[in-house]
Design a protein around this motif. Structure first.
Motif, PDB file in Angstrom:
ATOM      1  N   ARG A  24       0.781  -1.144  -0.101  1.00  0.00           N
ATOM      2  CA  ARG A  24      -0.032   0.037   0.016  1.00  0.00           C
ATOM      3  C   ARG A  24       0.777   1.461  -0.024  1.00  0.00           C
ATOM      4  N   GLU A  25       0.111   2.401  -0.423  1.00  0.00           N
ATOM      5  CA  GLU A  25       0.990   3.478  -0.322  1.00  0.00           C
ATOM      6  C   GLU A  25       0.636   4.397   0.946  1.00  0.00           C
ATOM      7  N   ILE A  26       1.704   4.977   1.478  1.00  0.00           N
ATOM      8  CA  ILE A  26       1.478   5.903   2.549  1.00  0.00           C
ATOM      9  C   ILE A  26       2.288   7.271   2.196  1.00  0.00           C
ATOM     10  N   GLU A  27       1.965   8.264   2.845  1.00  0.00           N
ATOM     11  CA  GLU A  27       2.235   9.735   2.540  1.00  0.00           C
ATOM     12  C   GLU A  27       3.779   9.868   3.045  1.00  0.00           C
ATOM     13  N   ALA A  28       4.205   9.189   3.984  1.00  0.00           N
ATOM     14  CA  ALA A  28       5.471   9.427   4.471  1.00  0.00           C
ATOM     15  C   ALA A  28       6.511   9.143   3.492  1.00  0.00           C
ATOM     16  N   ALA A  29       7.807   9.756   3.561  1.00  0.00           N
ATOM     17  CA  ALA A  29       8.840   9.670   2.743  1.00  0.00           C
ATOM     18  C   ALA A  29       9.573   8.470   2.942  1.00  0.00           C
ATOM     19  N   PRO A  30      10.094   7.740   2.089  1.00  0.00           N
ATOM     20  CA  PRO A  30      10.976   6.452   2.271  1.00  0.00           C
ATOM     21  C   PRO A  30      11.867   6.616   3.208  1.00  0.00           C
ATOM     22  N   GLU A  31      12.512   7.789   3.607  1.00  0.00           N
ATOM     23  CA  GLU A  31      13.782   7.779   4.263  1.00  0.00           C
ATOM     24  C   GLU A  31      13.171   7.597   5.651  1.00  0.00           C
ATOM     25  N   ALA A  32      11.885   8.206   6.232  1.00  0.00           N
ATOM     26  CA  ALA A  32      11.591   8.317   7.529  1.00  0.00           C
ATOM     27  C   ALA A  32      10.809   6.767   7.806  1.00  0.00           C
ATOM     28  N   VAL A  33      10.114   6.154   6.885  1.00  0.00           N
ATOM     29  CA  VAL A  33       9.581   4.646   6.770  1.00  0.00           C
ATOM     30  C   VAL A  33      11.030   3.886   7.190  1.00  0.00           C
ATOM     31  N   PHE A  34      11.651   4.057   6.546  1.00  0.00           N
ATOM     32  CA  PHE A  34      13.115   3.045   6.901  1.00  0.00           C
ATOM     33  C   PHE A  34      13.483   3.288   8.000  1.00  0.00           C
ATOM     34  N   ARG A  35      13.829   4.605   8.742  1.00  0.00           N
ATOM     35  CA  ARG A  35      14.426   4.951   9.919  1.00  0.00           C
ATOM     36  C   ARG A  35      13.165   4.232  10.967  1.00  0.00           C
ATOM     37  N   ALA A  36      11.956   4.283  10.695  1.00  0.00           N
ATOM     38  CA  ALA A  36      11.107   3.722  11.746  1.00  0.00           C
ATOM     39  C   ALA A  36      11.169   2.053  11.709  1.00  0.00           C
ATOM     40  N   LEU A  37      11.175   1.515  10.718  1.00  0.00           N
ATOM     41  CA  LEU A  37      11.584   0.149  10.648  1.00  0.00           C
ATOM     42  C   LEU A  37      12.855  -0.280  11.275  1.00  0.00           C
ATOM     43  N   ALA A  38      13.930   0.394  10.673  1.00  0.00           N
ATOM     44  CA  ALA A  38      15.329  -0.114  10.963  1.00  0.00           C
ATOM     45  C   ALA A  38      16.043   0.410  12.046  1.00  0.00           C
ATOM     46  N   GLU A  39      15.619   1.632  12.415  1.00  0.00           N
ATOM     47  CA  GLU A  39      16.463   2.489  13.639  1.00  0.00           C
ATOM     48  C   GLU A  39      15.629   2.511  14.827  1.00  0.00           C
ATOM     49  N   ASP A  40      14.474   2.690  14.671  1.00  0.00           N
ATOM     50  CA  ASP A  40      13.401   2.728  15.806  1.00  0.00           C
ATOM     51  C   ASP A  40      12.764   1.593  15.928  1.00  0.00           C
ATOM     52  N   VAL A  41      13.591   0.426  16.347  1.00  0.00           N
ATOM     53  CA  VAL A  41      12.713  -0.789  16.633  1.00  0.00           C
ATOM     54  C   VAL A  41      12.024  -0.812  17.538  1.00  0.00           C
ATOM     55  N   PRO A  42      12.229  -0.346  18.843  1.00  0.00           N
ATOM     56  CA  PRO A  42      11.108   0.008  20.050  1.00  0.00           C
ATOM     57  C   PRO A  42       9.945   0.486  19.610  1.00  0.00           C
ATOM     58  N   GLY A  43      10.020   1.487  18.507  1.00  0.00           N
ATOM     59  CA  GLY A  43       8.959   2.239  18.295  1.00  0.00           C
ATOM     60  C   GLY A  43       7.745   1.387  17.758  1.00  0.00           C
ATOM     61  N   TRP A  44       7.935   0.319  17.144  1.00  0.00           N
ATOM     62  CA  TRP A  44       7.123  -1.059  16.446  1.00  0.00           C
ATOM     63  C   TRP A  44       5.816  -0.926  17.451  1.00  0.00           C
ATOM     64  N   THR A  45       6.140  -1.101  18.746  1.00  0.00           N
ATOM     65  CA  THR A  45       5.120  -1.132  19.559  1.00  0.00           C
ATOM     66  C   THR A  45       3.945   0.033  19.404  1.00  0.00           C
ATOM     67  N   GLU A  46       4.488   1.250  19.009  1.00  0.00           N
ATOM     68  CA  GLU A  46       3.350   2.439  18.821  1.00  0.00           C
ATOM     69  C   GLU A  46       2.577   2.208  17.667  1.00  0.00           C
ATOM     70  N   TRP A  47       3.107   1.507  16.472  1.00  0.00           N
ATOM     71  CA  TRP A  47       2.209   1.685  15.347  1.00  0.00           C
ATOM     72  C   TRP A  47       1.953  -0.047  14.799  1.00  0.00           C
ATOM     73  N   PHE A  48       2.353  -0.871  15.345  1.00  0.00           N
ATOM     74  CA  PHE A  48       2.255  -2.281  14.691  1.00  0.00           C
ATOM     75  C   PHE A  48       1.607  -2.982  16.018  1.00  0.00           C
ATOM     76  N   ALA A  49       0.156  -3.057  15.948  1.00  0.00           N
ATOM     77  CA  ALA A  49      -0.829  -3.299  17.237  1.00  0.00           C
ATOM     78  C   ALA A  49      -0.532  -4.767  17.802  1.00  0.00           C
ATOM     79  N   ALA A  50       0.003  -5.660  16.891  1.00  0.00           N
ATOM     80  CA  ALA A  50       0.575  -7.066  17.239  1.00  0.00           C
ATOM     81  C   ALA A  50       1.719  -7.106  18.193  1.00  0.00           C
ATOM     82  N   VAL A  51       2.648  -6.128  18.019  1.00  0.00           N
ATOM     83  CA  VAL A  51       3.904  -6.104  18.685  1.00  0.00           C
ATOM     84  C   VAL A  51       3.852  -5.522  19.989  1.00  0.00           C
TER      85      VAL A  51
END
Length: 156
Positions: A24-51
């Motif tokens: 799916r497409e989202i509005e965030a830039a690829p760099e910001a999405v990458f940082r959320a995935l790879a660099e802010d690992v603890p942040g996954w609990t804030e946006w991925f409800a299963a985690v």
């Protein structure tokens, strides 16, 4: 009981017996999405409800992840290419029937932000593969909800 899975490489994402692909497409830039995935690992609990827990290990080379319901994973990062790709495999889990699992998050610039494609690649016993295929709709919903929450988080 924790079990060690078969170590797989990035090619497993294309060759696994079960491949579930969502995009799916989202509005965030690829760099910001990458940082959320790879660099802010603890942040996954804030946006991925299963985690319920996500933490980097070994300076980000590995991760520990826990899901609602008690499933646990120890993972090895297979690829982390800025604004393009984040992929990992599961090395140890308590999930029954699983033999190998890798996930790939591929990011492509889109006219409105980023096209996010998540590939869930797995192998396991016949009952595990059957259950995973039946869970496709639920995993798709989880992906859509997670990417929408991630997009909101990155916009704030």
């Amino acid at each position: 009981m924790a079990r060690r899975l078969r170590p797989v490489g990035l090619d497993f994402v294309e060759t696994a017996p079960v491949r579930l692909v969502f995009a799916r497409e989202i509005e965030a830039a690829p760099e910001a999405v990458f940082r959320a995935l790879a660099e802010d690992v603890p942040g996954w609990t804030e946006w991925f409800a299963a985690v319920t827990l996500a933490r980097p290990l070994d300076d980000g080379a590995r991760r520990e992840v826990r899901l609602k319901g008690g499933t646990r994973f120890e993972e090895t990062v297979l690829a982390a290419k800025e604004a393009e790709l984040y992929a990992y495999r599961v090395d140890v889990t308590n999930a029954p029937g699983m033999r190998a699992l890798a996930e790939e998050w591929r990011l492509t610039p889109a006219s409105t932000g980023t096209r996010v494609r998540w590939t869930f690649a797995a192998d396991g016993t016949a009952p595990f593969r059957l259950v995973l295929k039946a869970a496709r709709a639920g995993l798709g919903r989880s992906f859509r909800d997670a990417t929408a929450a991630l997009d909101r988080r990155l916009a704030s």
